[in-house]
Design an enzyme around this catalytic site. Structure first.
Site, PDB file in Angstrom:
ATOM      1  N   SER A   1       0.854  -1.186   0.000  1.00 30.07           N
ATOM      2  CA  SER A   1       0.000   0.000   0.000  1.00 30.07           C
ATOM      3  C   SER A   1       0.884   1.227   0.000  1.00 30.07           C
ATOM      4  CB  SER A   1      -0.888   0.016   1.247  1.00 30.07           C
ATOM      5  OG  SER A   1      -1.510   1.275   1.426  1.00 30.07           O
TER       6      SER A   1
ATOM      7  N   TYR B   1      -2.216  -1.390  10.245  1.00 29.64           N
ATOM      8  CA  TYR B   1      -2.225  -1.555   8.790  1.00 29.64           C
ATOM      9  C   TYR B   1      -0.913  -1.059   8.176  1.00 29.64           C
ATOM     10  CZ  TYR B   1      -3.819  -1.060   3.937  1.00 29.64           C
ATOM     11  OH  TYR B   1      -3.952  -1.153   2.573  1.00 29.64           O
TER      12      TYR B   1
END
Length: 252
Positions: free
Chosen positions: A140, A153
C-alpha cells in the site's frame, strides 16, 4: 497474451483488485488458481472466467493459515504441474491508532503480513525446482509513508515491502523475482460501499479525491495493469522493487 500458458495464483480474488486482476490475466492467457476467504465470491469469479473460455480453479480458505497454502500449492500442481506467478493480494484495512486491541493487531498482521510470508514459503520450493518464478506482493502507499489512524495496517504493509526486498535478495540467483505493488486509493467495491454508507457520501468522496494530486481515485483495472507489468516479461530486470501506483499521493 503476455501471460500465455503461465500458471498464476491470485489470493483475495473474490472482489476488488484481485477480482479485476484475475479477469485481466485470463484475457492475457493465464491459467488461474484463485483464492478468497469468501467461498461464494471466489466461486463466482472462477465461474465467470470459465464461461469466457478461460482456465481457472479455486481454493477457498484463509491464507493466514498454513493449511490453506498447502491446499493452494497442491491444487495448483495437480491442475497445472507448475507455478509461474504468485500474486499475494489478500488483505484487509484497519483505521485505528493505539486504541487497536491486541486481538485486532494480531488479525491485521495475520491477514496482511503473515499470509504473504506463508504464500512465499509455499511456492518458493516449487519455483526453485523449476529454476524460475515470479512473486508479486500487494502492499500500500501507506506502507511507503506514514498516515494517521492506520497503525497496525501501516506496520503490516511496511513489513510487506521490507519482506519483498529481503526475499528478492535471498532469491536473486535462483531465477525467482520478487516485487511489490503499492496501490493508492482505489475505487474497489469495498471502498465505494464505505462511501455510500457514510453519513455524507459526497463529502467523503470529495475529501478522499482531494487528497490525491490528480484528484481522482484509481480504477481497479489501473492497479491490475500494474500487476500485469510485474507478472510479465516486460519487468524482467526488476526484483526487490516497489511499484507505487497512487496518483502522486506519496510525492506530496
Amino acid at each position: 497474451m503476455r501471460l500465455k500458458d503461465k500458471v498464476v495464483i491470485i489470493t483475495g480474488a473474490g472482489r476488488g483488485i484481485g477480482y479485476t486482476t484475475a479477469h485481466l490475466f485470463n484475457e492475457e492467457g493465464a491459467k488461474l488458481v484463485l483464492n478468497d476467504i469468501n467461498k461464494e465470491r471466489v466461486q463466482e469469479t472462477t465461474r465467470e472466467i470459465q464461461e469466457k473460455g478461460g482456465e481457472a480453479v479455486f481454493v477457498h480458505g484463509d491464507v493466514a493459515e498454513w493449511k490453506t497454502w498447502e491446499q493452494i500449492r497442491d491444487q495448483t500442481m495437480k491442475s497445472y504441474g507448475k507455478i509461474d506467478v504468485l500474486f499475494n493480494n489478500a488483505g484487509m484495512s484497519s483505521f485505528k491508532s493505539l486504541e487497536t486491541t491486541e486481538e485486532e493487531w494480531d488479525w491485521v498482521m495475520a491477514v496482511n503480513l503473515k499470509s504473504v510470508f506463508l504464500g512465499c514459503k509455499a511456492v518458493v520450493p516449487v519455483m526453485k525446482e523449476q529454476g524460475y518464478g515470479n512473486i508479486i506482493n500487494n502492499a500500500s502507499e501507506i506502507g511507503v509513508v506514514g498516515a494517521r489512524n492506520t497503525l497496525a495496517y501501516g506496520a503490516a504493509k511496511g513489513g510487506v515491502i521490507q519482506m519483498t526486498k529481503g526475499l528478492a535478495l535471498d532469491l536473486s540467483t535462483t531465477g525467482i523475482r520478487v516485487n511489490v505493488i503499492c496501490p493508492g486509493i482505489t475505487a474497489t467495491p469495498l471502498l465505494l460501499d464505505s462511501i455510500k454508507n457514510h453519513p455524507r457520501p459526497e463529502e467523503r468522496r470529495s475529501f478522499l479525491e482531494g487528497t490525491i494530486p490528480i484528484h481522482r481515485m484509481a480504477d481497479p483495472m489501473e492497479q491490475a495493469k500494474a500487476v500485469l507489468f510485474l507478472a510479465s516479461d516486460d519487468s524482467s530486470f526488476m526484483t526487490g522493487a516497489s511499484l507505487v501506483v497512487d496518483g502522486g499521493w506519496t510525492a506530496q
